[in-house]
Design an enzyme around this catalytic site. Sequence first.
Site, short mmCIF file in Angstrom:
data_model
loop_
_atom_site.label_atom_id
_atom_site.label_comp_id
_atom_site.label_asym_id
_atom_site.label_seq_id
_atom_site.Cartn_x
_atom_site.Cartn_y
_atom_site.Cartn_z
N CYS A 2 9.16 10.65 1.35
CA CYS A 2 10.42 11.70 1.05
C CYS A 2 10.75 12.51 2.52
CB CYS A 2 9.82 12.63 0.19
SG CYS A 2 9.46 12.00 -1.33
N ARG A 29 11.48 7.57 5.52
CA ARG A 29 10.46 8.31 4.82
C ARG A 29 10.49 7.88 3.48
NH1 ARG A 29 7.64 11.51 7.67
NH2 ARG A 29 6.58 12.45 5.90
N TRP A 72 11.15 8.94 -2.20
CA TRP A 72 10.45 7.63 -2.44
C TRP A 72 9.54 8.03 -3.80
CZ3 TRP A 72 5.26 5.91 -3.14
CH2 TRP A 72 5.11 4.73 -3.13
N ASN A 98 7.90 16.97 -1.27
CA ASN A 98 7.10 15.72 -0.86
C ASN A 98 5.95 15.72 -1.19
OD1 ASN A 98 6.31 13.69 0.51
ND2 ASN A 98 6.82 14.51 2.75
N GLY A 99 5.06 14.91 -2.06
CA GLY A 99 3.90 14.89 -2.57
C GLY A 99 4.03 14.66 -4.01
N GLU A 465 -1.62 -9.31 11.50
CA GLU A 465 -0.75 -8.37 11.81
C GLU A 465 0.63 -9.17 11.90
OE1 GLU A 465 0.22 -5.52 11.68
OE2 GLU A 465 1.56 -5.33 13.14
N LYS A 469 3.96 -8.48 9.29
CA LYS A 469 5.41 -8.38 9.85
C LYS A 469 6.44 -9.35 9.23
CE LYS A 469 3.97 -5.70 11.17
NZ LYS A 469 3.82 -4.36 11.36
N GLU A 472 6.70 -8.23 5.45
CA GLU A 472 7.38 -6.97 5.31
C GLU A 472 8.91 -6.80 5.58
OE1 GLU A 472 4.74 -3.05 6.63
OE2 GLU A 472 5.11 -4.54 8.04
N HIS A 488 -12.82 -24.25 3.47
CA HIS A 488 -13.54 -23.71 2.40
C HIS A 488 -12.74 -23.43 1.50
CE1 HIS A 488 -17.06 -23.70 5.30
NE2 HIS A 488 -16.26 -22.99 6.28
N LYS A 582 7.46 4.92 5.01
CA LYS A 582 6.91 5.11 6.38
C LYS A 582 5.63 5.64 6.61
CE LYS A 582 6.89 4.64 11.05
NZ LYS A 582 6.55 3.21 11.35
C1 F6R Z 1 3.03 -2.04 8.61
C2 F6R Z 1 2.87 -0.47 8.31
C3 F6R Z 1 1.81 0.08 7.57
C4 F6R Z 1 1.19 1.16 8.26
C5 F6R Z 1 0.45 1.92 7.24
C6 F6R Z 1 -0.47 2.99 8.02
O1 F6R Z 1 4.18 -2.27 9.46
O2 F6R Z 1 3.85 0.10 9.07
O3 F6R Z 1 0.87 -0.95 7.13
O4 F6R Z 1 0.57 0.88 9.41
O5 F6R Z 1 0.86 2.48 6.32
O6 F6R Z 1 0.37 3.92 8.47
P1 F6R Z 1 -0.18 4.95 9.69
O7 F6R Z 1 -0.35 4.25 10.90
O8 F6R Z 1 1.14 6.18 9.92
O9 F6R Z 1 -1.43 5.59 9.19
#
Ligand code: F6R
Length: 587
Positions: A2, A29, A72, A98-99, A465, A469, A472, A488, A582
Amino acid sequence: MCGIFGIINDNNNQAATSVLEGLKKLEYRGYDSWGISIISETEIKIDKHIGKIGEAKTNLPVGLIALGHTRWATHGGVTDNNAHPHLDCTKKIAVIHNGIVENYQGIKEDLLKKGHQFISETDTEVIAHLIEEKSKLKKINEAIFETFKLLRGSNAIAVLDFKTQTIIACRNGSPLVVGLGNNQYFLASDVPAFLKETNKVYFLNDGEAVVLSNSGVKLFDIETEKEKKLIPQVLDWKLEDAEKGGYPHFLIKEIYEQIKTISKTTSINEKEISELARKINSGYKIVLTGCGTASYCALAARYFFAQQGVDAQAIPSYEFMPFSKFIDKKTLVFAISQSGETADTLIAVKEAKKRGAEIVAVINARGSTLERLADIVLSVGAGPEIAVVSTKAFTTQLSTLYLLTTAVANKYEEGKNKINRLGKVLTKWLDVQSINRLISLAKRLMDEEHMYLIGKHLNYPATLEFALKIKETSYIHAEPFAAGELKHGVITLIQKGTPCFVLASNDEIKEEVLSSAAEIKARGGLIIGVAPFESSDFDVLIKTPDLGDLTIFPNIIVGQLLGYYLGVGRGADPDKPRNLAKSVTVK
Ligand code: F6R
């Protein structure tokens, strides 16, 4: 999760439009709905919509004071009614939040008995009515502080009050920052919302509140309700950091920015790195933690520590508790986070602190809760990361930790040279030809629904990783495995033409990885090598620069770019993937 943005004294008397523009910068956000409230001559007027802000306009009247929100959803579906702001019964108090208010059911039942009428299913609406109830007997500030103290959970609220023409905000757990402009004052959940106007800021601590009025900003302690001195700081962020700067999306801009941000890590944190290296060499245990991308950074750093003969544990923050009993005063817990606000990471850190550990925050955003909890801060200096998908924060966190591992082995200068060279090599490698090759590969893979990835040792976290990507950004199912895992069980998934990425470096284990690739190829898999060497086992090769143990950086960047081009090609929004936010500030 949010986005909150409010303005007092909008320069052009167009506060609603300015809030809308600022919210567009915070859309990462939360983006299932948005809303704005403005103080008009007679009352508070509201404009709320479901969906992304995109190119939206608002028909709200002119005015100097407005407050808005991007949502969100947590409690209540995605509807216009559930979008924030929420009004009290008199329509003189608007609240955004927010929360999660964990005890909202009980509060709502009491308020219903008192005759309050609710139009949404949200937890937030109870806050507006509770403030209304309390303000019958008290000043608005006191009514808000008292209400806030009754809310359970991690919350930030912002209230627009018609009577006093103020914005009042309280923080406990969710981020809030004040911007002090030229006779204009801003409240936001993140700096990019107002960076165009000012870089003079104050990040609220938990338990603090601010009152923004025509005459300035006052800071309060919520518990004692007493005023405190507000000492602002000036950030070195530039406006370009929060703009797309000619790129079609923030994600691709941020991928390219890595050319500079990775090398920049060699000129910051020197003092902290040397202090940490000393501690590690004096026998401190190391635990690395984080969520999502940050947890893959933790795992990759574990391999880098092992290269230097140092044992480190890597534990995803949401799986931290069973292992927390092994943490003691001689443990350094490295909490890795872009935002510094991720709830699971903060819970792990608080537990580690209780057990006496020293906390090292490896963070990008400034002024976060994690930064405040930490004993030592490694600020990775990537600048604002606006795309929801993490790229430059990850690579700067990993290069910072890499530098630390070299410092532990007394090879810091060598480490710095290698990271600086990485920056230079990336600049050359990311040329038109490489990008065109990736775009053609993306076109070829566009209609695939499943992909697999293998990698060994350092290239194993790299596959995690890389796959994240792809998932997502393009919504394609991409599953990563350690190369050794293949026989396995996993190999049953391979069919004729199944795309399989093989991430490798020019190292002593490359033959083993190639044997795994050959096993997949023998079952009909389409082998896409991501490596600095050629091999007859590869059907397609995305050649990456040979950088020794740092080859995993370009290998991962291939995943970032491919995810981006696949996402764009499949019609997804690369900056705001569906269902994601985010910073994940809820458990
Ligand atoms: C993936 C991504 C998430 C964050 C995770 C932790 O691209 O952005 O997996 O890495 O939510 O977020 P932070 O780094 O803000 O603690």
